[in-house]
Design a protein around this motif. Structure first.
Motif, mmCIF file in Angstrom:
data_model
loop_
_atom_site.group_PDB
_atom_site.id
_atom_site.type_symbol
_atom_site.label_atom_id
_atom_site.label_comp_id
_atom_site.label_asym_id
_atom_site.label_seq_id
_atom_site.Cartn_x
_atom_site.Cartn_y
_atom_site.Cartn_z
ATOM 1 N N ARG A 95 0.871 -1.293 0.245
ATOM 2 C CA ARG A 95 -0.475 -0.445 -0.210
ATOM 3 C C ARG A 95 0.641 1.301 -0.125
ATOM 4 N NH1 ARG A 95 -4.939 -1.711 -0.902
ATOM 5 N NH2 ARG A 95 -6.001 -3.496 0.369
ATOM 6 N N PHE A 120 -4.740 -2.385 9.157
ATOM 7 C CA PHE A 120 -3.584 -3.528 8.218
ATOM 8 C C PHE A 120 -4.584 -2.864 6.833
ATOM 9 C CE2 PHE A 120 -7.129 -6.523 9.033
ATOM 10 C CZ PHE A 120 -7.472 -6.915 7.897
ATOM 11 N N TRP A 170 1.733 -6.371 8.516
ATOM 12 C CA TRP A 170 0.290 -6.763 8.125
ATOM 13 C C TRP A 170 -0.484 -8.483 7.873
ATOM 14 C CZ3 TRP A 170 0.277 -9.679 3.719
ATOM 15 C CH2 TRP A 170 -1.002 -9.647 2.546
ATOM 16 N N VAL A 221 -10.927 -2.480 12.247
ATOM 17 C CA VAL A 221 -10.636 -2.197 11.064
ATOM 18 C C VAL A 221 -12.026 -3.039 10.412
ATOM 19 C CG1 VAL A 221 -9.752 -3.788 9.059
ATOM 20 C CG2 VAL A 221 -8.301 -2.904 11.100
ATOM 21 N N GLY A 232 -16.421 -3.083 7.425
ATOM 22 C CA GLY A 232 -17.724 -3.993 7.106
ATOM 23 C C GLY A 232 -19.189 -2.793 6.794
ATOM 24 N N LEU A 267 -23.617 -5.022 -6.630
ATOM 25 C CA LEU A 267 -22.255 -4.788 -6.842
ATOM 26 C C LEU A 267 -21.649 -4.241 -7.859
ATOM 27 C CD1 LEU A 267 -21.074 -7.562 -5.519
ATOM 28 C CD2 LEU A 267 -21.024 -5.725 -4.137
ATOM 29 N N VAL A 322 -8.871 0.553 -3.268
ATOM 30 C CA VAL A 322 -7.614 0.349 -2.207
ATOM 31 C C VAL A 322 -6.197 0.822 -2.865
ATOM 32 C CG1 VAL A 322 -7.028 0.702 0.139
ATOM 33 C CG2 VAL A 322 -9.003 -0.169 -0.180
ATOM 34 N N HIS A 327 -3.351 0.345 -4.345
ATOM 35 C CA HIS A 327 -1.732 -0.908 -4.652
ATOM 36 C C HIS A 327 -0.509 0.121 -4.170
ATOM 37 C CE1 HIS A 327 -3.907 -4.547 -4.272
ATOM 38 N NE2 HIS A 327 -4.521 -4.231 -3.888
ATOM 39 N N PHE A 373 -14.155 -6.576 -5.040
ATOM 40 C CA PHE A 373 -13.669 -6.846 -4.213
ATOM 41 C C PHE A 373 -12.425 -6.625 -4.266
ATOM 42 C CE2 PHE A 373 -18.265 -9.247 -3.327
ATOM 43 C CZ PHE A 373 -17.874 -8.589 -1.886
ATOM 44 N N PHE A 420 -8.048 -6.459 -5.717
ATOM 45 C CA PHE A 420 -7.300 -7.557 -6.319
ATOM 46 C C PHE A 420 -6.230 -8.032 -5.132
ATOM 47 C CE2 PHE A 420 -9.080 -3.912 -8.374
ATOM 48 C CZ PHE A 420 -10.213 -4.841 -8.921
ATOM 49 N N CYS A 424 -10.135 -7.972 -1.087
ATOM 50 C CA CYS A 424 -11.201 -7.918 0.346
ATOM 51 C C CYS A 424 -11.375 -8.631 1.185
ATOM 52 C CB CYS A 424 -12.997 -7.226 0.174
ATOM 53 S SG CYS A 424 -14.234 -6.949 1.448
ATOM 54 N N GLY A 458 -13.210 -9.153 4.066
ATOM 55 C CA GLY A 458 -14.809 -9.460 4.858
ATOM 56 C C GLY A 458 -15.818 -10.244 3.656
ATOM 57 N N PHE A 477 -17.892 -12.343 4.122
ATOM 58 C CA PHE A 477 -19.280 -11.649 5.188
ATOM 59 C C PHE A 477 -20.176 -10.545 4.755
ATOM 60 C CE2 PHE A 477 -19.815 -9.159 8.897
ATOM 61 C CZ PHE A 477 -20.403 -9.573 9.952
ATOM 62 N N GLY A 478 -19.503 -10.079 4.087
ATOM 63 C CA GLY A 478 -20.625 -8.953 3.307
ATOM 64 C C GLY A 478 -21.452 -9.842 2.418
HETATM 65 C C1 HEM Z 1 -20.295 -4.644 -0.606
HETATM 66 C C2 HEM Z 1 -19.174 -5.402 0.328
HETATM 67 C C3 HEM Z 1 -18.236 -4.394 0.461
HETATM 68 C C4 HEM Z 1 -16.897 -4.427 -0.796
HETATM 69 C C5 HEM Z 1 -17.708 -4.233 -1.905
HETATM 70 C C6 HEM Z 1 -15.690 -4.640 -1.056
HETATM 71 C C7 HEM Z 1 -15.160 -4.266 -1.626
HETATM 72 C C8 HEM Z 1 -13.096 -4.312 -0.768
HETATM 73 C C9 HEM Z 1 -12.386 -3.322 -1.817
HETATM 74 C C10 HEM Z 1 -12.110 -2.805 -3.675
HETATM 75 C C11 HEM Z 1 -11.276 -3.473 -0.982
HETATM 76 C C12 HEM Z 1 -9.366 -3.550 -1.606
HETATM 77 C C13 HEM Z 1 -9.373 -4.468 -1.722
HETATM 78 C C14 HEM Z 1 -8.042 -4.608 -2.538
HETATM 79 O O1 HEM Z 1 -6.210 -3.714 -2.201
HETATM 80 O O2 HEM Z 1 -7.440 -4.166 -3.763
HETATM 81 C C15 HEM Z 1 -11.571 -4.156 0.521
HETATM 82 C C16 HEM Z 1 -10.236 -4.382 1.411
HETATM 83 C C17 HEM Z 1 -10.771 -4.559 2.913
HETATM 84 N N1 HEM Z 1 -11.776 -5.053 3.129
HETATM 85 FE FE1 HEM Z 1 -14.069 -4.787 2.209
HETATM 86 N N2 HEM Z 1 -15.494 -4.767 1.061
HETATM 87 C C18 HEM Z 1 -16.634 -4.938 1.355
HETATM 88 C C19 HEM Z 1 -16.490 -5.116 2.287
HETATM 89 C C20 HEM Z 1 -16.182 -6.007 3.739
HETATM 90 C C21 HEM Z 1 -16.213 -6.397 4.946
HETATM 91 C C22 HEM Z 1 -17.725 -6.331 4.971
HETATM 92 C C23 HEM Z 1 -15.370 -6.516 5.371
HETATM 93 C C24 HEM Z 1 -14.972 -6.830 6.869
HETATM 94 C C25 HEM Z 1 -15.519 -7.402 7.490
HETATM 95 C C26 HEM Z 1 -14.760 -6.025 4.945
HETATM 96 C C27 HEM Z 1 -12.822 -5.967 5.426
HETATM 97 C C28 HEM Z 1 -12.265 -5.351 4.451
HETATM 98 C C29 HEM Z 1 -11.005 -5.468 4.461
HETATM 99 C C30 HEM Z 1 -9.944 -5.518 6.098
HETATM 100 C C31 HEM Z 1 -9.966 -5.277 3.451
HETATM 101 C C32 HEM Z 1 -8.549 -4.516 3.075
HETATM 102 C C33 HEM Z 1 -7.929 -5.960 2.722
HETATM 103 C C34 HEM Z 1 -6.020 -5.972 2.771
HETATM 104 O O3 HEM Z 1 -5.602 -4.578 3.076
HETATM 105 O O4 HEM Z 1 -4.867 -6.866 3.399
HETATM 106 N N3 HEM Z 1 -14.594 -5.424 3.464
HETATM 107 N N4 HEM Z 1 -12.769 -4.372 0.504
#
Ligand code: HEM
Length: 520
Positions: free
Chosen positions: A108, A124, A133, A302, A307, A365, A375, A377, A443, A445, A451, A453, A456-457
């Motif tokens: 990141r 993280f 991380w 986080v 979430g 979606l 997010v 990279h 979600f 890459f 992602c 979560g 769960f999402g």
């Molecule tokens: C419709 C629901 C959701 C969408 C569209 C979504 C989408 C995304 C996207 C695009 C990223 C960036 C991934 C990347 O770096 O390429 C991300 C990261 C992340 N999401 Fe989600 N998310 C959703 C729900 C959730 C939920 C419910 C949680 C937790 C319970 C969650 C936890 C995370 C975390 C922790 C990251 C960071 C991962 C990392 O950097 O290692 N997300 N999400």
């Protein structure tokens, strides 16, 4: 005959020479590459400032999409201080780099304004690719990954009833109800805290911290890094940031990270709790383990931060789509009535039997991209892609919105992209065609950064869609003159996007549906 016997020293010298030669050759190749191939194309910048002004005073999503049309799949802009931002505008470029070369594309960038206002070390999702991380992500995925996501379904289902009752009582406040519901699900699963009201104290800190987060991730933040004096020129900071003291901003985030954790811990210490993410992990603490209270507290925060707004944004987009596309709503309700009947509510177990509902979820979606530019990279090494040289340290931004609005034109899958059309994912035999699955993009890459979560999402949004469709009718609101109030999809700007607030009418589908909502 001449014989040459090698001793250990000779071998060591030879190996060293070989290594030196290899290093020289690699550095020569890199230098040659830098001169032979060019940086990706992009809008011409000003001397020294580069494209900084473009980024400050334009609608970033529109500008980026326009640049994509003009310059192609890979576009580079440079910022003051020489920082490069590379936008990836096609599924191919995204797959080739963020998926296939994820080893060097999973870092990141620093988020300097977030670091200044909210701190990043606890999160993280924003920290660099590395040991800390990795450890935190592993702990998180152990609780929210594909294997574990189904353990939370009971509460995801149960919490729909209070939401449906609120929609019965005060449908005009549906936006607040959806937000309350999203907060409620994550707070219960993570901390075993039940959020009672939309304005509940337990989520006030989240709302304030999210506001800070959105403002701190605007493009100006990179300027703080390139030109540290901007740190002191607070009138240049976006939104409300300039008017607030840094100490106050830090306090808001600290409160979001610490307060629910402390409340959960007190209840656990008193033995008055139901299992949650926090209680499970606290129960696993042991001396010498890498798991500690700080890691549990931070990863819980986080989940809370990542979430809530994401699922609320998708759920809201679904309600908007149903207002605009009554024929989709009718088809979806007909599937539920046919497969489930009208004397019970759908459950997550029914997902596989309701392909049209799953297609509605997938289209939700795609139609409204919650993270239109993912997010960012960061590239860890110099790289070459096609004829382009991509310098190490570049910020890499996947233009997810553009991809979900424009990809696969050849296969006709996403033609007429502004229209909400679940049929795109259905094969002639009525089953889902996963070849054009928008989840591949929505979600994020790379095996390591996708992602954490998503499963769960998915369950949260899917059960929301299925149970609202089973019990409610969504339509245009009628104004005092008897006319339909027009609505359309207008996404809010920012890292996490929602549809701009809109009006609609939500009424129970039938008395039987009402009974299902009201009875315990
Ligand atoms: C419709 C629901 C959701 C969408 C569209 C979504 C989408 C995304 C996207 C695009 C990223 C960036 C991934 C990347 O770096 O390429 C991300 C990261 C992340 N999401 Fe989600 N998310 C959703 C729900 C959730 C939920 C419910 C949680 C937790 C319970 C969650 C936890 C995370 C975390 C922790 C990251 C960071 C991962 C990392 O950097 O290692 N997300 N999400």
């Amino acid at each position: 005959m001449f014989q040459w016997q090698l001793n250990h020293l000779d071998i060591a010298v030879l190996a060293l020479c070989g290594l030196l030669l290899a290093l020289l050759r690699s550095s020569y190749n890199k230098r040659k590459l830098r001169t032979q191939i060019s940086l990706p194309p992009g809008p011409r910048g000003l001397p020294i400032l580069g494209n900084t002004l473009d980024m400050l005073w334009c609608d970033e999503q529109q500008a980026v999409t326009q640049w994509g049309k003009q310059y192609g799949d890979v576009v580079l802009i440079s910022l003051l201080g020489g920082r490069n931002v590379v936008y990836l505008n096609s599924p191919k470029a995204i797959n080739d780099l963020l998926e296939k070369r994820s080893r060097i594309y999973s870092d990141r960038p620093r988020f300097p304004l977030v670091a200044e206002t909210a701190g990043t070390s606890w999160n993280f999702g924003l920290t660099p690719y590395g040991e800390s991380w990795r450890l935190q992500r592993k702990i998180f995925v152990n609780k929210f990954g594909v294997q574990k996501a189904n353990e939370h379904t009971k509460f995801q289902e149960d919490s729909m009833k209070p939401l449906l009752r609120l929609l019965l009582q005060s449908p005009e406040q549906f936006l607040d109800h959806i937000e309350l519901h999203a907060n409620r699900v994550i707070m219960k699963v993570v901390y075993d805290i039940y959020v009672k009201f939309h304005e509940d104290e337990s989520v006030a800190s989240l709302r304030a911290a999210m506001q800070l987060f959105f403002e701190s991730t605007r493009p100006i933040s990179y300027l703080v890094e390139s030109l540290p004096i901007v740190k002191n020129l607070k009138f240049l900071w976006p939104g409300s940031l300039g008017r607030r003291s840094v100490a106050e901003m830090r306090r808001v985030t600290e409160q979001m990270v610490n307060s629910p954790f402390a409340a959960a811990k007190t209840r656990i210490d008193q033995g008055d709790y139901e299992p949650s993410y926090v209680s499970d992990l606290l129960g696993k603490l042991s001396t010498g383990s890498t798991l500690n209270e700080e890691v549990i507290r931070n990863t819980a925060a986080v989940a809370f931060q990542a979430g809530s707004d994401t699922t609320a944004a998708s759920s809201t987009a679904f309600v908007l789509a149903m207002t605009i596309y009554p024929e989709v709503q009718r088809k979806a309700q007909a599937e539920i009535d046919r497969v489930i009947g009208t004397d019970r509510l759908p459950t997550i177990q029914d997902k596989g039997d309701l392909p049209y509902i799953f297609a509605v979820y997938m289209e939700t979606l795609r139609w409204h991209t919650v993270l239109p530019q993912g997010v960012p990279h960061c590239l860890q090494e110099d790289d070459v892609y096609g004829n382009y040289f991509l310098p190490s340290g570049s910020i890499i931004v996947p233009n997810i919105w553009k991809v979900l609005m424009g990809i696969l034109h050849d296969s006709n899958a996403y033609t007429d992209p502004m229209t909400f059309k679940p049929e795109r994912y259905l094969s002639p035999d009525g089953t889902i065609d996963f070849s054009v699955d928008p989840r591949k993009y929505a979600f994020g890459f790379g095996r390591s950064r996708i992602c954490a979560g998503m499963h769960f999402g998915e369950n949260s949004v899917w059960i929301f869609i299925a149970r609202v469709l089973a019990t409610m009718s969504i339509s245009h609101k009628i104004d005092e003159l008897g006319r339909e109030i027009e609505v359309r999809l207008e996404p809010t700007p920012g890292l996490i996007s929602r549809p701009f607030p809109f009006q609609c009418a939500i009424t129970p589908r039938s008395n039987q549906a009402k009974d299902l909502i009201v009875k315990d």
